[in-house]
Design a protein around this motif. Structure first.
Motif: not given
Length: 467
Positions: A264-291
């Motif tokens: 029950h510790s506070t966490v940040i949950i970033l929930m995202v959806f990308y309407m397109g190919p998975p590869s494009e979604g991964e590329k778009y959100w890579e700046p956050i995934l790289s963190l």
């Protein structure tokens, strides 16, 4: 139960169709089940629960209630805090009206007033269609849509209210009328964003869209969640800003604060959806995934399962309240401030551990999208919504919860002054009507239509008491 109410219920027993039901015993299992709502806040015990089985039953119940001067409230999915009434009146429970009809040639989807979001999402999907509907699987389709209809797809397909084509409405005279661009078109304008205040919509036809709009061949979208520790709030929020500057990407998301078990510790949950190919979604959100998030769960998701992650917050009972306010851009400091107020809530109201507070965003600008006509819905310019879903069990905490929530809302409004304190009307009726229906011309039109269609305030007093 008063004599007048008893007389009304006896009359309805004779007038309603054979499959309609009237529940009077508050101790019965069926009564308790139908009385249950998403939240127990301000929950009252009605004289009865009337379950119409047909649209004509709804009209009969409304007309009879008006003739006897007995108040009532309508209930669909039970998520509204206003679907409750004391023993002076009754609940008009629409849950038996479950028909769904789909016309493949026109891609039109017609639902009755008891249909839930999960149910029509599945039916539409099976027919190769998708609708821009809300994220609560157990919410009623019609009340969600006629209040505006926020969804993860609204920047792609328009808001739910933009997709309303026609309706059947029981008016303040107890009459069942047809509403469309050619019949009672003024009422159709009001239904697209302010419908709850003008009648009971027993049937609604929506424009469906081919699954291909999701950017895949199989009805899936890429998305899921990334989890970060709360102490990285400023870093994560600032990192999102340049990502969202690319408004050509068909994406939407929610930056959420939660306290999941077992710690029950506070966490940040970033929930995202990308309407397109998975590869494009991964590329778009890579700046956050790289963190390097603590955990990720990102994959292709069948559209009918996109809302399932919200199901834990959709259970009925206990004290829950949903409020929020809007802005035109994502501001990192607003999220950092929200975290501070969230931690204050946890400290002052320890049983509010199920609370989820966050900022939802949909920055996509589709230059090819159909430009929808003006309607009663006033928030098409809003790109981010601060959303407060507070969940607690101690009735003595109401005032403290309200104080902290109001502080969070005030801070966000001050930081987003250009949004005019935009408030989504499906969440809150306690703030000035000018915040919910922004624009003097729009508000005046709603007041004029209210005096025309419901001058006595049979359904609500909205637009009458604040003339």
């Amino acid at each position: 139960m008063t004599t007048l109410v008893t007389t009304l219920l006896d009359e309805l027993q004779k007038l309603l169709s054979q499959d309609a039901r009237i529940l009077k015993d508050p101790e019965s299992k069926e009564f308790v089940e139908h009385l249950a709502r998403w939240s127990d806040l301000e929950k009252k015990l009605p004289a009865a629960i009337v379950l119409p089985a047909t649209e004509d039953d709804v009209a009969i119940a409304v007309k009879s209630a008006i003739s006897h001067n007995i108040p009532f409230v309508a209930k669909s999915g039970g998520h509204s805090l206003w679907s409750t009434i004391d023993s002076s009146g009754f609940v008009l429970d629409l849950s038996l009206l479950k028909n769904i009809a789909i016309d493949p040639s026109s891609r039109q989807v017609t639902v009755q007033s008891g249909v839930l979001i999960k149910e029509v999402n599945q039916a539409a999907f099976d027919a190769g269609l998708v609708l821009p509907l809300g994220t609560a699987n157990t919410g009623g389709v019609i009340p969600s849509v006629i209040g505006g209809g926020l969804s993860a797809l609204h920047s792609l397909l328009g808001f739910g209210s933009d997709n309303v084509l026609r309706a059947h409405v029981v008016t303040a005279k107890g009459e069942l009328v047809q509403v469309s661009d050619t019949e009672n078109s003024d009422l159709l304008w009001a239904l697209r964003g302010a419908g709850q205040h003008f009648g009971i919509v027993t049937e609604l036809t929506l424009q469906g869209h081919p699954l291909s709009v999701l950017g895949s061949d199989d009805g899936t979208v890429w998305g899921g969640s990334m989890v970060f520790p709360a102490e990285r709030a400023a870093e994560i929020a600032n990192a999102i800003v340049p990502v969202l500057e690319n408004t050509s990407a068909p994406t939407a998301g929610l930056l959420l604060l939660a306290s999941p078990p077992p710690a029950h510790s506070t966490v940040i949950i970033l929930m995202v959806f990308y309407m397109g190919p998975p590869s494009e979604g991964e590329k778009y959100w890579e700046p956050i995934l790289s963190l390097q998030p603590l955990a990720t769960d990102l994959k292709s998701i069948v559209w009918t399962k996109v809302n399932d992650g919200i199901d834990p917050w959709c259970v009925k009972g206990q004290f829950k309240r949903f409020s929020g306010t809007g802005g035109t851009k994502f501001q990192p400091q607003s999220f950092v401030s929200l975290l501070e107020q969230y931690e204050e809530l946890k400290a002052k109201v320890p049983d509010a551990i199920g609370t989820g507070w966050g900022i939802e965003f949909s920055m996509f600008v589709d230059l090819n999208a159909v430009k929808h006509r003006e309607s009663a819905f006033a928030h098409k310019d809003i790109k981010v919504w601060m959303e407060l879903l507070t969940w607690y069990t101690n009735a003595e905490a109401h005032d403290e919860v309200n104080r902290i929530e109001q502080g969070a809302l005030k801070s966000f409004r001050e930081a987003n002054a250009d949004a005019g304190s935009a408030t989504y009307q499906n969440w809150n009726r306690n703030v000035p009507v000018e915040w919910r229906y922004r624009g003097a011309e729009r508000l005046q039109k709603l007041k004029d239509l209210k005096r025309l269609w419901d001058p006595a305030g049979v359904f609500t007093r909205e637009f009458l008491d604040n003339v």
